[in-house]
Scaffold this active site. Sequence first.
Site, short mmCIF file in Angstrom:
data_model
loop_
_atom_site.label_atom_id
_atom_site.label_comp_id
_atom_site.label_asym_id
_atom_site.label_seq_id
_atom_site.Cartn_x
_atom_site.Cartn_y
_atom_site.Cartn_z
CE LYS A 84 -2.60 4.58 7.28
NZ LYS A 84 -3.55 4.98 7.79
NE ARG A 138 -2.64 0.86 3.40
CZ ARG A 138 -3.31 0.71 4.54
NH1 ARG A 138 -4.58 0.32 4.20
NH2 ARG A 138 -2.83 0.88 5.67
CD GLU A 193 -11.82 5.33 4.45
OE1 GLU A 193 -11.65 4.43 4.82
OE2 GLU A 193 -11.14 5.93 3.21
N1 PLP Z 1 -9.33 4.28 6.42
C1 PLP Z 1 -8.74 4.98 6.80
C2 PLP Z 1 -9.00 6.45 6.29
C3 PLP Z 1 -7.61 4.78 7.65
O1 PLP Z 1 -6.65 5.74 8.25
C4 PLP Z 1 -7.37 3.40 8.19
C5 PLP Z 1 -6.36 3.06 9.13
O2 PLP Z 1 -5.23 2.71 8.44
C6 PLP Z 1 -8.05 2.46 7.66
C7 PLP Z 1 -9.01 2.73 6.77
C8 PLP Z 1 -7.86 0.71 8.12
O3 PLP Z 1 -6.88 0.40 7.26
P1 PLP Z 1 -6.01 -0.82 7.99
O4 PLP Z 1 -7.09 -1.81 8.25
O5 PLP Z 1 -5.09 -1.12 6.82
O6 PLP Z 1 -5.23 -0.15 9.18
C1 COI Z 2 -4.32 3.13 11.58
O1 COI Z 2 -5.25 2.44 11.88
O2 COI Z 2 -3.07 2.60 11.41
C2 COI Z 2 -4.23 4.49 11.15
O3 COI Z 2 -3.54 4.93 10.41
C3 COI Z 2 -5.31 5.57 11.74
C4 COI Z 2 -4.52 6.52 12.37
C5 COI Z 2 -4.86 7.67 11.08
C6 COI Z 2 -4.97 7.10 13.71
#
Ligand code: PLP
Ligand code: COI
Length: 344
Positions: free
Chosen positions: A190, A87, A226
Amino acid sequence: MKEMAEIEKNLEWESLGFNYYRTEWNARFYYRDGAWSEMELSDSEYFPMHISAACLHYGLEIFEGLKAFRGIDGRIRMFRPEENAARMQSSAAKLCLPAPTTEMFVNACAEIVRRNPDFVPPYGTGASLYLRPLLIGTNPVLGVKPATEATFIVFASPVGAYFREGLRPISAVIDRDQDRAAPRGTGDVKVGGNYASSILSGSRAHGLGHSNVLYLDTHERKYIEEFGAANFFAVRGNTYITPKSNSILPSITNKSLRELAPTLGLEVEERPVSIEELESFDEVGACGTAAVISPVTKLIDIQTGRIYSYGDHIGRYSQKMFDALQDIQYGRVEDKFGWMVDVE
Ligand code: PLP
Ligand code: COI
């Protein structure tokens, strides 16, 4: 340069929130003249930067978040780090930043876990070591253009469960006043800018006593996107439902839940989810690395005043998914999916 914070080793693991705590070592790599340097280990929390660095002016910044867990057997394992590496590479491609290789990324994460053993919380505390890989464009610029130099950093911070009791119900608001990401923008990667554009609505939600904002699609304001820092999921009957959209972050937790769901008797639907469906769901939740699974028991639509309630208890399937995921992360069951990476 500011003095470094004292290193606090005797943390109260059970009461850790999602805050930054200083650990001993972090890793840095520098991209110059078309190539990455070797990993440099540092015990400083600071690093010097040019006042005209691209990341400071034009937001050339991307990051990742993943966790390392001390398992029931005492071994430390990271959860799906190659997925975070992939990612980060897609985030880098979208901002025209040079990307770290998967090997660099995973090795640096493992090295930082190994170098900070006193900060990997003991098993049974619900806490874990959060890893924060960060990539920034560092060359001086005035014009807006791709970065030619970059720094890739990995640091760590012990964190508690996002909500202290682990799986604690939260409430959230639907806010149409501020969008998080445009359809062909950067919502699917991200980048720091996505979080910058969620600060105002997030603060408004907190001011109203809620933990989270649920964003809608920016075109029709009809489909669920989301939460500010987590994906959305719902359960109706025996179906796990989660939005498909090109402006939401592809969550690794959500991907894992979609893989776990069939083992718990759930069917999986990943598709556009209309807000009209909200009243028909049995369970609603936020999922992500920090949030793990956070059941949403109340959703308030700020503009219409409509309130959606999902009971005051944790839904049956949310609990099952939380347990199944954490059983793998803490090594309590066999890791049939091959998700965990042992760092020792
Ligand atoms: N959506 C957003 C906007 C996020 O910041 C996060 C955190 O990382 C997620 C979803 C969840 O992604 P992940 O499960 O890869 O941490
Ligand atoms: C995560 O879940 O790893 C995130 O990046 C969320 C964070 C922005 C607080």
